[in-house]
Design an enzyme around this catalytic site. Structure first.
Site, short mmCIF file in Angstrom:
data_model
loop_
_atom_site.label_atom_id
_atom_site.label_comp_id
_atom_site.label_asym_id
_atom_site.label_seq_id
_atom_site.Cartn_x
_atom_site.Cartn_y
_atom_site.Cartn_z
CD GLN A 153 -2.39 -1.24 2.79
OE1 GLN A 153 -3.39 -0.59 3.09
NE2 GLN A 153 -1.79 -2.02 3.67
CG ASN A 154 4.10 1.32 2.39
OD1 ASN A 154 3.02 1.60 2.91
ND2 ASN A 154 5.02 0.61 2.99
CG ASP A 173 7.82 3.71 1.01
OD1 ASP A 173 7.96 2.71 0.27
OD2 ASP A 173 7.57 3.62 2.22
CG HIS A 210 -3.00 2.45 -1.75
ND1 HIS A 210 -3.00 2.46 -0.37
CD2 HIS A 210 -4.13 1.79 -2.11
CE1 HIS A 210 -4.09 1.84 0.07
NE2 HIS A 210 -4.79 1.42 -0.96
CD GLU A 230 -1.90 0.02 16.27
OE1 GLU A 230 -1.71 0.68 17.29
OE2 GLU A 230 -2.53 0.43 15.28
P1 NAD Z 1 -1.63 2.50 8.85
O1 NAD Z 1 -0.94 3.77 9.18
O2 NAD Z 1 -3.10 2.46 8.87
O3 NAD Z 1 -1.12 1.35 9.84
C1 NAD Z 1 0.22 1.10 10.06
C2 NAD Z 1 0.33 -0.06 11.06
O4 NAD Z 1 1.71 -0.38 11.18
C3 NAD Z 1 -0.18 0.30 12.46
O5 NAD Z 1 -1.09 -0.69 12.87
C4 NAD Z 1 1.09 0.30 13.33
O6 NAD Z 1 0.89 -0.27 14.60
C5 NAD Z 1 2.02 -0.58 12.53
N1 NAD Z 1 3.43 -0.23 12.68
C6 NAD Z 1 4.00 1.00 12.77
N2 NAD Z 1 5.34 0.89 12.81
C7 NAD Z 1 5.61 -0.44 12.74
C8 NAD Z 1 6.81 -1.19 12.72
N3 NAD Z 1 7.99 -0.60 12.81
N4 NAD Z 1 6.73 -2.53 12.61
C9 NAD Z 1 5.52 -3.15 12.55
N5 NAD Z 1 4.35 -2.49 12.56
C10 NAD Z 1 4.40 -1.15 12.63
O7 NAD Z 1 -1.04 2.06 7.47
P2 NAD Z 1 -1.67 1.20 6.28
O8 NAD Z 1 -2.39 0.03 6.83
O9 NAD Z 1 -0.59 1.02 5.30
O10 NAD Z 1 -2.80 2.12 5.63
C11 NAD Z 1 -2.72 3.50 5.55
C12 NAD Z 1 -2.47 4.12 4.19
O11 NAD Z 1 -1.34 4.94 4.41
C13 NAD Z 1 -2.10 3.31 3.02
O12 NAD Z 1 -3.01 3.63 2.03
C14 NAD Z 1 -0.72 3.84 2.56
O13 NAD Z 1 -0.75 4.06 1.17
C15 NAD Z 1 -0.61 5.16 3.23
N6 NAD Z 1 0.72 5.58 3.71
C16 NAD Z 1 1.85 5.17 3.08
C17 NAD Z 1 3.09 5.55 3.56
C18 NAD Z 1 4.33 5.09 2.83
O14 NAD Z 1 4.33 4.97 1.60
N7 NAD Z 1 5.42 4.78 3.55
C19 NAD Z 1 3.18 6.33 4.72
C20 NAD Z 1 1.99 6.74 5.34
C21 NAD Z 1 0.76 6.36 4.83
#
Ligand code: NAD
Length: 256
Positions: free
Chosen positions: A102-103, A105, A120, A222
């Protein structure tokens, strides 16, 4: 925890078609915040406003303000040990066939995974909403550095430019989603890493795996709604635990 790591390693050893499903949590240890980290980017930029298609169209300057900060984080980020473990599982052992992420990056590709389905979209490219001309992110960075608060397609088009990431309210790329479904159905093990599993339709993919009897490993800080269906659940940081699982798997291989 040791027992769970061993069980996860055994599941990997006994599988031949592994698919990983990743979310923002896998990249937090690379310095890119997820939506829910306290004090993070998203506390200042509510994603339901700043990452929503109708507000992008009416107030693109808001989106680009947030993007300036996010893109700096993404450009400074390096793949962390969790990304590297997934690349090793593909290249050293041929077990990992696909990463569905979903990332936006592009850290999985940078770590070396070759079959990455970005459901995404990706922040690596952008396009003009008027003439469809594509731009590389380096061109966008240049426009932003030249103080263009809202990047626009060069004259004469002058259309609004948008990154090729899917904003809330936009349809997911159906071809990519279809491929993701096929990969989920082909998998004998799905490893879910760093996703709250709250964002749909992406979160329906792990449910599809569960309904088709695929074994599941969940690595997340979590609890998630899928935990009760998983064969192994590891509530831990992905960058710490995934290399340990990988090490345990390598020990099993070397012992056999
Ligand atoms: P989310 O933010 O809803 O959930 C992230 C989950 O990861 C949380 O439950 C948290 O507890 C867990 N988490 C955080 N750090 C962790 C680690 N080090 N190790 C293990 N678990 C960890 O994210 P999602 O489910 O991907 O959905 C949210 C949306 O956010 C997606 O559509 C995505 O495209 C977008 N998003 C992407 C980025 C990116 O590209 N890096 C960053 C922020 C949001």
């Amino acid at each position: 925890m040791e027992d769970k790591i061993k069980k996860a390693a055994e599941l990997i050893k006994d599988s031949n078609y592994i698919v990983a499903f990743t979310g923002a949590g896998i990249s937090t240890e690379s310095g890119i915040p997820d939506f829910r980290s306290p004090g993070g980017l998203w506390e200042r930029y509510d994603p339901s406003i700043y990452a929503e298609i109708s507000s992008f169209l009416s107030h693109p300057e808001k989106y680009w303000k947030m993007h300036r900060e996010l893109s700096q984080m993404v450009l400074n980020a390096e793949p962390n040990p969790a990304h590297v473990a997934l690349a090793d599982l593909e290249h050293k052992y041929g077990k990992l066939k696909t990463v569905i992420t979903q990332n936006v990056d592009f850290l999985h590709s940078r770590a070396g995974n070759t079959n990455v389905l970005e459901i995404h979209g990706s922040g690596q490219t952008a396009r003009c909403l008027k003439c469809n001309k594509e731009f590389h992110y380096t061109q966008i960075q240049q426009m932003l550095e030249e103080e263009q608060y809202v990047p626009r397609c060069p004259h004469p088009c002058y259309g609004l430019i948008k990154t090729n990431t899917i904003l809330f309210g936009e349809q997911l790329p159906w071809d990519v989603l279809d491929q993701a479904r096929e990969e989920i159905l082909a998998a004998d093990l799905l490893i879910i890493i760093g996703s709250s599993l709250l964002v749909y339709p992406a979160a329906a993919l792990p449910s599809l795996a569960q309904q088709s009897g695929t074994r599941l490993i969940i690595i997340n800080m979590e609890p998630t709604m899928m935990d009760s269906y998983a064969n192994v659940v590891l509530h831990s940081k992905a960058g710490k635990i995934l290399p340990k699982v990988f090490e345990a798997f390598e020990s099993l291989i070397n012992d056999s």
